[in-house]
Write a protein that holds these residues in place. Structure first.
Motif, PDB file in Angstrom:
ATOM      1  N   LEU A 110       0.998  -1.148  -0.047  1.00 61.82           N
ATOM      2  CA  LEU A 110       0.057   0.103  -0.012  1.00 61.82           C
ATOM      3  C   LEU A 110       0.931   1.221   0.023  1.00 61.82           C
ATOM      4  O   LEU A 110       1.727   1.303   0.823  1.00 61.82           O
ATOM      5  CB  LEU A 110      -1.006   0.090   1.142  1.00 61.82           C
ATOM      6  N   THR A 111       0.819   2.095  -0.818  1.00 63.33           N
ATOM      7  CA  THR A 111       1.452   3.188  -1.053  1.00 63.33           C
ATOM      8  C   THR A 111       0.854   4.455  -1.111  1.00 63.33           C
ATOM      9  O   THR A 111      -0.273   4.727  -1.477  1.00 63.33           O
ATOM     10  CB  THR A 111       2.271   3.272  -2.654  1.00 63.33           C
ATOM     11  N   ILE A 112       1.320   5.464  -0.246  1.00 65.79           N
ATOM     12  CA  ILE A 112       0.832   6.558  -0.059  1.00 65.79           C
ATOM     13  C   ILE A 112       1.565   7.870  -0.675  1.00 65.79           C
ATOM     14  O   ILE A 112       2.756   7.869  -0.266  1.00 65.79           O
ATOM     15  CB  ILE A 112       0.394   7.072   1.681  1.00 65.79           C
ATOM     16  N   ASN A 113       0.867   8.798  -1.536  1.00 67.91           N
ATOM     17  CA  ASN A 113       1.683   9.743  -2.290  1.00 67.91           C
ATOM     18  C   ASN A 113       2.443  10.580  -0.848  1.00 67.91           C
ATOM     19  O   ASN A 113       1.989  10.955  -0.018  1.00 67.91           O
ATOM     20  CB  ASN A 113       0.676  10.312  -2.892  1.00 67.91           C
ATOM     21  N   SER A 114       3.834  10.606  -1.389  1.00 72.60           N
ATOM     22  CA  SER A 114       4.491  11.608  -0.466  1.00 72.60           C
ATOM     23  C   SER A 114       4.058  12.952  -0.286  1.00 72.60           C
ATOM     24  O   SER A 114       4.336  13.568   0.886  1.00 72.60           O
ATOM     25  CB  SER A 114       5.943  11.667  -0.909  1.00 72.60           C
ATOM     26  N   THR A 115       3.316  13.604  -1.086  1.00 73.68           N
ATOM     27  CA  THR A 115       2.708  14.861  -1.196  1.00 73.68           C
ATOM     28  C   THR A 115       1.555  15.109  -0.259  1.00 73.68           C
ATOM     29  O   THR A 115       1.289  16.042   0.098  1.00 73.68           O
ATOM     30  CB  THR A 115       2.439  15.446  -2.471  1.00 73.68           C
ATOM     31  N   LYS A 116       1.113  13.953   0.102  1.00 78.11           N
ATOM     32  CA  LYS A 116      -0.112  13.946   1.255  1.00 78.11           C
ATOM     33  C   LYS A 116       0.574  13.394   2.664  1.00 78.11           C
ATOM     34  O   LYS A 116       1.144  12.703   2.746  1.00 78.11           O
ATOM     35  CB  LYS A 116      -1.196  12.962   0.746  1.00 78.11           C
ATOM     36  N   SER A 117      -0.074  14.167   3.399  1.00 76.26           N
ATOM     37  CA  SER A 117       0.432  14.168   4.830  1.00 76.26           C
ATOM     38  C   SER A 117      -0.834  14.301   5.836  1.00 76.26           C
ATOM     39  O   SER A 117      -2.057  14.601   5.525  1.00 76.26           O
ATOM     40  CB  SER A 117       1.245  15.370   5.231  1.00 76.26           C
ATOM     41  N   GLY A 118      -0.897  13.584   6.902  1.00 77.08           N
ATOM     42  CA  GLY A 118      -1.769  13.522   7.913  1.00 77.08           C
ATOM     43  C   GLY A 118      -3.222  12.642   7.607  1.00 77.08           C
ATOM     44  O   GLY A 118      -4.206  12.791   8.124  1.00 77.08           O
ATOM     45  N   ILE A 119      -2.987  11.712   6.804  1.00 74.38           N
ATOM     46  CA  ILE A 119      -4.200  10.895   6.165  1.00 74.38           C
ATOM     47  C   ILE A 119      -4.300   9.571   7.510  1.00 74.38           C
ATOM     48  O   ILE A 119      -3.140   9.104   7.713  1.00 74.38           O
ATOM     49  CB  ILE A 119      -3.858  10.270   4.873  1.00 74.38           C
ATOM     50  N   THR A 120      -5.545   9.606   7.733  1.00 74.43           N
ATOM     51  CA  THR A 120      -5.920   8.524   8.873  1.00 74.43           C
ATOM     52  C   THR A 120      -6.488   7.390   8.176  1.00 74.43           C
ATOM     53  O   THR A 120      -7.609   7.992   7.181  1.00 74.43           O
ATOM     54  CB  THR A 120      -6.560   9.378   9.982  1.00 74.43           C
ATOM     55  N   ILE A 121      -6.475   6.165   8.392  1.00 70.03           N
ATOM     56  CA  ILE A 121      -7.208   5.256   8.089  1.00 70.03           C
ATOM     57  C   ILE A 121      -7.838   4.513   9.054  1.00 70.03           C
ATOM     58  O   ILE A 121      -7.113   3.878  10.030  1.00 70.03           O
ATOM     59  CB  ILE A 121      -6.274   4.140   7.049  1.00 70.03           C
ATOM     60  N   ASP A 122      -9.389   4.739   9.076  1.00 69.79           N
ATOM     61  CA  ASP A 122      -9.954   4.227  10.441  1.00 69.79           C
ATOM     62  C   ASP A 122     -10.733   2.942  10.281  1.00 69.79           C
ATOM     63  O   ASP A 122     -11.614   2.973   9.135  1.00 69.79           O
ATOM     64  CB  ASP A 122     -10.793   5.565  10.982  1.00 69.79           C
ATOM     65  N   GLY A 123     -10.591   1.898  10.935  1.00 72.75           N
ATOM     66  CA  GLY A 123     -11.276   0.546  10.791  1.00 72.75           C
ATOM     67  C   GLY A 123     -12.500   0.518  11.691  1.00 72.75           C
ATOM     68  O   GLY A 123     -12.993  -0.392  11.979  1.00 72.75           O
ATOM     69  N   ALA A 124     -12.884   1.911  12.490  1.00 73.44           N
ATOM     70  CA  ALA A 124     -13.731   2.099  13.332  1.00 73.44           C
ATOM     71  C   ALA A 124     -13.872   0.829  14.341  1.00 73.44           C
ATOM     72  O   ALA A 124     -14.993   0.543  14.902  1.00 73.44           O
ATOM     73  CB  ALA A 124     -15.016   1.892  12.445  1.00 73.44           C
ATOM     74  N   GLY A 125     -12.764   0.285  14.696  1.00 72.19           N
ATOM     75  CA  GLY A 125     -12.844  -0.770  15.816  1.00 72.19           C
ATOM     76  C   GLY A 125     -13.365  -2.199  15.087  1.00 72.19           C
ATOM     77  O   GLY A 125     -13.410  -3.298  15.838  1.00 72.19           O
ATOM     78  N   LEU A 126     -13.740  -2.317  13.871  1.00 74.75           N
ATOM     79  CA  LEU A 126     -14.265  -3.381  13.209  1.00 74.75           C
ATOM     80  C   LEU A 126     -13.629  -3.934  12.321  1.00 74.75           C
ATOM     81  O   LEU A 126     -13.570  -5.066  12.117  1.00 74.75           O
ATOM     82  CB  LEU A 126     -15.655  -2.944  12.814  1.00 74.75           C
ATOM     83  N   TYR A 127     -12.811  -3.304  11.238  1.00 70.97           N
ATOM     84  CA  TYR A 127     -12.195  -3.751  10.228  1.00 70.97           C
ATOM     85  C   TYR A 127     -10.634  -3.333  10.169  1.00 70.97           C
ATOM     86  O   TYR A 127     -10.415  -2.656  10.842  1.00 70.97           O
ATOM     87  CB  TYR A 127     -12.780  -3.001   9.010  1.00 70.97           C
ATOM     88  N   THR A 128      -9.965  -4.418   9.480  1.00 68.34           N
ATOM     89  CA  THR A 128      -8.620  -4.464   9.319  1.00 68.34           C
ATOM     90  C   THR A 128      -7.849  -4.712   7.892  1.00 68.34           C
ATOM     91  O   THR A 128      -8.819  -4.972   7.296  1.00 68.34           O
ATOM     92  CB  THR A 128      -7.983  -5.790  10.432  1.00 68.34           C
ATOM     93  N   ILE A 129      -6.723  -4.369   8.021  1.00 59.06           N
ATOM     94  CA  ILE A 129      -6.147  -4.377   6.883  1.00 59.06           C
ATOM     95  C   ILE A 129      -5.108  -5.548   7.117  1.00 59.06           C
ATOM     96  O   ILE A 129      -4.113  -5.599   7.971  1.00 59.06           O
ATOM     97  CB  ILE A 129      -5.183  -3.232   6.308  1.00 59.06           C
ATOM     98  N   SER A 130      -4.903  -6.622   5.926  1.00 54.49           N
ATOM     99  CA  SER A 130      -4.076  -7.728   6.171  1.00 54.49           C
ATOM    100  C   SER A 130      -3.601  -8.231   4.627  1.00 54.49           C
ATOM    101  O   SER A 130      -4.189  -7.763   3.748  1.00 54.49           O
ATOM    102  CB  SER A 130      -4.564  -8.882   6.683  1.00 54.49           C
ATOM    103  N   PRO A 131      -2.362  -9.001   4.696  1.00 55.16           N
ATOM    104  CA  PRO A 131      -1.881  -9.198   3.408  1.00 55.16           C
ATOM    105  C   PRO A 131      -2.838 -10.386   2.809  1.00 55.16           C
ATOM    106  O   PRO A 131      -3.567 -11.136   3.761  1.00 55.16           O
ATOM    107  CB  PRO A 131      -0.592  -9.961   3.857  1.00 55.16           C
TER     108      PRO A 131
END
Length: 205
Positions: free
Chosen positions: A181-202
């Protein structure tokens, strides 16, 4: 409330116009409005409860003919059997508001990302968005993997691509990544919120 001077034929806007309904009611009686090439019309409603009543218009209330039209708020009433927007060429973008009446035009010229419609506008929605079959409201669809505000995205990668600095991306289901997962270096302070329910996994594959 206000009324719009009645013309005997189509009224073609002579310049780019920004119309803020500002909580007021504006009545356009029998005058179809055309947005020609090189011109634009943006309709908003900064105070809420503003209405543009075009129900007495013969034919489509607004015809986009090479220009651009954007609706971000307010109620546009063309009548249940009327046509609110007809797009011959140019673009129509709707992100909010309530529209009574039909929407006509090619899917390549019309984008609807929000609002409430009496007409079935599902064909104009981007992936990740859907229309409530009862209320007509445009909402995040069940197949969206993530959302930013009220805008749904089919994949988390697409949400990251569209996100700007400071955005919160809300996960709407568990995400399995096939690649880094790549986040553009020009973007800052981005939050990914799973709301306590969802996860990111390989990916398990």
């Amino acid at each position: 409330s206000f009324s719009f001077q009645s013309y005997t034929s189509n009224f073609s806007i002579p310049r780019t116009v920004y119309l803020d309904l500002n909580g007021q009611t504006l009545t356009v009686a029998g005058t179809p409005i055309t947005i020609p090439a090189g011109k634009g019309l943006t309709i908003s409603d900064s105070m809420g409860n503003g209405t543009l009543d075009v129900s007495a218009t013969t034919g489509a209330a607004f015809t986009v003919s090479g220009g651009s039209m954007t609706v971000t708020g307010g109620t546009i009433n063309a009548g249940e059997s009327g046509t609110a927007f007809s797009v011959e060429s140019g673009t129509l973008t709707v992100t909010g508001g309530k529209v009574t009446g039909a929407v006509q035009g090619d899917t390549t010229n019309i984008t609807i990302e929000g609002g409430t419609f009496t007409d079935d506008v599902a064909e104009y929605l981007p992936e990740g968005m859907g229309q409530d079959s009862i209320t007509g409201e445009i909402t995040v669809s069940g197949d969206a993997e993530a959302s930013i505000g009220k805008r749904g995205y089919l994949t988390l990668e697409e949400a990251l691509e569209k996100a700007t600095s400071g955005d919160v991306i809300l996960l709407r289901k568990n995400v399995e990544l096939d690649d880094t997962l790549t986040i553009n270096s020009t973007k800052s302070g981005i939050t990914i919120d799973g709301a306590g329910l969802y996860t990111i996994s390989p990916s398990s594959s």
